[in-house]
Design a protein around this motif. Structure first.
Motif, PDB file in Angstrom:
ATOM      1  N   ALA A 112       0.658  -1.222   0.015  1.00  0.00           N
ATOM      2  CA  ALA A 112      -0.128   0.024   0.045  1.00  0.00           C
ATOM      3  C   ALA A 112       0.890   1.302  -0.134  1.00  0.00           C
ATOM      4  O   ALA A 112       1.845   1.376   0.786  1.00  0.00           O
ATOM      5  CB  ALA A 112      -0.921   0.026   1.340  1.00  0.00           C
ATOM      6  N   CYS A 113       0.601   2.206  -0.723  1.00  0.00           N
ATOM      7  CA  CYS A 113       1.180   3.461  -0.830  1.00  0.00           C
ATOM      8  C   CYS A 113       0.041   4.621  -0.590  1.00  0.00           C
ATOM      9  O   CYS A 113      -0.847   4.692  -1.238  1.00  0.00           O
ATOM     10  CB  CYS A 113       1.756   3.690  -2.281  1.00  0.00           C
ATOM     11  SG  CYS A 113       2.305   5.279  -2.692  1.00  0.00           S
ATOM     12  N   THR A 114       0.550   5.271   0.271  1.00  0.00           N
ATOM     13  CA  THR A 114      -0.209   6.644   0.505  1.00  0.00           C
ATOM     14  C   THR A 114       0.325   8.001   0.217  1.00  0.00           C
ATOM     15  O   THR A 114      -0.450   8.913   0.209  1.00  0.00           O
ATOM     16  CB  THR A 114      -0.674   6.665   2.254  1.00  0.00           C
ATOM     17  OG1 THR A 114       0.755   6.827   2.656  1.00  0.00           O
ATOM     18  CG2 THR A 114      -1.297   5.638   2.753  1.00  0.00           C
ATOM     19  N   CYS A 115       1.090   7.918  -0.906  1.00  0.00           N
ATOM     20  CA  CYS A 115       1.688   9.143  -1.204  1.00  0.00           C
ATOM     21  C   CYS A 115       0.730   9.920  -2.105  1.00  0.00           C
ATOM     22  O   CYS A 115       0.140   9.226  -2.987  1.00  0.00           O
ATOM     23  CB  CYS A 115       3.108   8.841  -2.177  1.00  0.00           C
ATOM     24  SG  CYS A 115       4.331   7.987  -1.217  1.00  0.00           S
ATOM     25  N   SER A 116       0.911  11.188  -1.924  1.00  0.00           N
ATOM     26  CA  SER A 116      -0.017  11.933  -2.618  1.00  0.00           C
ATOM     27  C   SER A 116       0.655  12.482  -4.207  1.00  0.00           C
ATOM     28  O   SER A 116       2.031  12.317  -4.022  1.00  0.00           O
ATOM     29  CB  SER A 116      -0.543  13.306  -2.060  1.00  0.00           C
ATOM     30  OG  SER A 116       0.474  14.027  -1.868  1.00  0.00           O
ATOM     31  N   ARG A 136       9.104   8.849 -11.379  1.00  0.00           N
ATOM     32  CA  ARG A 136       9.574   7.773 -10.972  1.00  0.00           C
ATOM     33  C   ARG A 136       9.538   7.471  -9.490  1.00  0.00           C
ATOM     34  O   ARG A 136       9.998   8.206  -8.542  1.00  0.00           O
ATOM     35  CB  ARG A 136      11.349   7.483 -11.491  1.00  0.00           C
ATOM     36  CG  ARG A 136      11.884   6.268 -11.182  1.00  0.00           C
ATOM     37  CD  ARG A 136      13.295   6.152 -11.315  1.00  0.00           C
ATOM     38  NE  ARG A 136      13.671   4.752 -11.638  1.00  0.00           N
ATOM     39  CZ  ARG A 136      13.506   3.774 -10.700  1.00  0.00           C
ATOM     40  NH1 ARG A 136      13.507   4.214  -9.094  1.00  0.00           N
ATOM     41  NH2 ARG A 136      13.693   2.607 -10.794  1.00  0.00           N
ATOM     42  N   TYR A 137       8.605   6.497  -9.216  1.00  0.00           N
ATOM     43  CA  TYR A 137       8.200   6.554  -7.635  1.00  0.00           C
ATOM     44  C   TYR A 137       9.444   5.818  -6.941  1.00  0.00           C
ATOM     45  O   TYR A 137      10.145   4.815  -7.302  1.00  0.00           O
ATOM     46  CB  TYR A 137       7.051   5.519  -7.463  1.00  0.00           C
ATOM     47  CG  TYR A 137       6.778   5.288  -5.932  1.00  0.00           C
ATOM     48  CD1 TYR A 137       6.000   6.259  -5.199  1.00  0.00           C
ATOM     49  CD2 TYR A 137       6.856   4.045  -5.393  1.00  0.00           C
ATOM     50  CE1 TYR A 137       5.711   6.213  -4.046  1.00  0.00           C
ATOM     51  CE2 TYR A 137       6.640   3.685  -4.152  1.00  0.00           C
ATOM     52  CZ  TYR A 137       6.032   4.738  -3.604  1.00  0.00           C
ATOM     53  OH  TYR A 137       5.617   4.845  -1.954  1.00  0.00           O
ATOM     54  N   PRO A 138       9.971   6.715  -5.864  1.00  0.00           N
ATOM     55  CA  PRO A 138      10.989   6.247  -5.289  1.00  0.00           C
ATOM     56  C   PRO A 138      10.895   5.326  -3.936  1.00  0.00           C
ATOM     57  O   PRO A 138      11.954   5.021  -3.387  1.00  0.00           O
ATOM     58  CB  PRO A 138      11.533   7.693  -4.348  1.00  0.00           C
ATOM     59  CG  PRO A 138      10.164   8.437  -4.263  1.00  0.00           C
ATOM     60  CD  PRO A 138       9.352   8.059  -5.353  1.00  0.00           C
ATOM     61  N   GLY A 139       9.770   4.649  -3.883  1.00  0.00           N
ATOM     62  CA  GLY A 139       9.689   3.519  -3.082  1.00  0.00           C
ATOM     63  C   GLY A 139       9.341   3.955  -1.463  1.00  0.00           C
ATOM     64  O   GLY A 139       9.726   3.144  -0.419  1.00  0.00           O
ATOM     65  N   LEU A 140       8.910   5.049  -1.480  1.00  0.00           N
ATOM     66  CA  LEU A 140       8.730   5.823   0.008  1.00  0.00           C
ATOM     67  C   LEU A 140       7.927   4.921   0.739  1.00  0.00           C
ATOM     68  O   LEU A 140       8.313   4.861   1.929  1.00  0.00           O
ATOM     69  CB  LEU A 140       8.063   7.291  -0.094  1.00  0.00           C
ATOM     70  CG  LEU A 140       9.026   8.222  -1.069  1.00  0.00           C
ATOM     71  CD1 LEU A 140       8.095   9.360  -1.138  1.00  0.00           C
ATOM     72  CD2 LEU A 140      10.309   8.485  -0.524  1.00  0.00           C
ATOM     73  N   CYS A 141       6.870   4.011   0.595  1.00  0.00           N
ATOM     74  CA  CYS A 141       6.327   3.246   1.307  1.00  0.00           C
ATOM     75  C   CYS A 141       6.492   1.842   1.304  1.00  0.00           C
ATOM     76  O   CYS A 141       5.734   0.922   1.992  1.00  0.00           O
ATOM     77  CB  CYS A 141       4.697   3.423   1.067  1.00  0.00           C
ATOM     78  SG  CYS A 141       3.921   5.341   0.776  1.00  0.00           S
ATOM     79  N   ARG A 142       7.601   1.489   0.531  1.00  0.00           N
ATOM     80  CA  ARG A 142       7.999   0.354   0.344  1.00  0.00           C
ATOM     81  C   ARG A 142       7.991  -0.766   1.350  1.00  0.00           C
ATOM     82  O   ARG A 142       7.598  -1.802   1.555  1.00  0.00           O
ATOM     83  CB  ARG A 142       9.440   0.105  -0.246  1.00  0.00           C
ATOM     84  CG  ARG A 142       9.632  -0.651  -1.468  1.00  0.00           C
ATOM     85  CD  ARG A 142      10.970  -0.684  -2.121  1.00  0.00           C
ATOM     86  NE  ARG A 142      10.601  -1.335  -3.633  1.00  0.00           N
ATOM     87  CZ  ARG A 142      11.560  -2.092  -3.924  1.00  0.00           C
ATOM     88  NH1 ARG A 142      12.776  -2.330  -3.529  1.00  0.00           N
ATOM     89  NH2 ARG A 142      10.926  -2.671  -5.145  1.00  0.00           N
TER      90      ARG A 142
END
Ligand code: GLU
Ligand code: ZN
Length: 292
Positions: free
Chosen positions: A98-102, A112-118
């Motif tokens: 799950a990723c909650t990034c806005s 390029r999604y940097p994997g913040l919620c990985r």
């Protein structure tokens, strides 16, 4: 089962235009020339972007152009349970998260999604679902583009289910090509860059990989892609033979002048009998100045 099953998979976000006629015609001819089946899939994954009446209009236009498909139309809006089951499976296996990034959180990362919620192990509530993709190079042999390669992680871990619970094209296309037993994909080169994501998901989910053929894109004289995001003319119902002829020529098929007097079905029969994939221009854009 025939050893060739092809498909045309329009999105009902607009009407069929000359560019989509090319994709439809190329996949139809390739399937019919191989004695295969040609299926139709309506990619109605995104109701907010759907244009009312366009799904019915697309079917009507294909019919008017003599491009008759086999069997019932598959609607992706009827396939949510299958997509949901795979999303749940990938999440349970730790292969998706799950990723909650806005949009704002990600604006600095240039697509390029940097994997913040990985590794955050967030609940799926009000979150998108992303599949884990490590950097890698995948190859496939396109029937006209030749050897192609790409990195399925070029945009980082990509979204398979959006925060609004709608499913992503990449997931649905891979699951449905497998579900429909598609052996040969013929589509526009605008999807060439997506193909390595599809190969990645096919491998992850242990699904067969179809053959690919990407036909070159039509550009407007001003360089704009002829597509849904641009105002392209819907296909006129009263110019079936001239437009089929024009489409055949855009696909590199050398049509004798006498075909201008043929009926629609004679023209299509000729085109099936004389279909030559090797004549399709591989690259370079086809400029189609004036449709009318
Ligand atoms: N639905 C996509 C489109 O209309 C095509 C998908 C595909 O052929 O894989 O652009
Ligand atoms: Zn995130």
């Amino acid at each position: 089962m025939p050893n060739y099953i092809g498909r045309f998979a329009p999105t009902p976000s607009g009407f069929l235009h000359f560019g989509s006629l090319l994709a439809a015609l190329a996949s139809f001819l390739d399937a019919r020339a191989a004695g295969g089946h040609w299926l139709l899939r309506m990619e109605d994954l995104d109701p907010p972007r759907e244009v009312t009446g366009s799904a019915a209009a697309i079917l009507h236009t294909l019919d008017a152009y003599g491009l008759h498909w086999d069997g019932p139309v598959l609607y992706q809006s009827q396939r949510h349970d299958a997509y949901q089951a795979i999303c749940a499976q990938l999440q349970a296996q730790g292969l998706a998260y799950a990723c909650t990034c806005s949009r704002k959180d990600l604006s600095a990362y240039h697509g390029r999604y940097p994997g913040l919620c990985r590794d955050a192990d967030k609940p799926l509530e009000d979150a998108a679902l992303r599949v884990r993709v490590s950097a890698q190079t995948l190859h496939f042999n396109d029937r006209i583009q030749g050897l192609c390669h790409g990195d399925p992680s070029d945009e980082g871990d990509f979204i398979i289910q959006r925060r609004d619970r709608l499913f992503a094209y990449h997931l649905a296309v891979v699951l449905d090509d497998a579900y429909q037993g598609i052996t040969h994909v013929v589509r526009g080169a605008d999807l060439l860059d997506s193909t390595c994501k599809h190969l990645f998901l096919q491998r992850l989910l242990k699904l067969p990989q179809p053959e690919y053929l990407h036909i070159p894109l039509i550009l407007q004289p001003d360089g704009h892609k002829l597509g849904k995001s641009y105002r392209s003319a819907a296909l006129p119902p009263d110019q079936v033979v001239p437009l089929l002829l024009r489409a055949l020529r855009a696909l590199g098929q050398s049509t004798p002048a006498a075909l201008a007097d043929a009926s629609r079905d004679e023209l299509l029969q000729w085109a099936i009998a004389h279909w030559r994939v090797t004549e399709i221009p591989a690259s370079g854009q086809l400029y189609e100045a004036n449709l009318h």
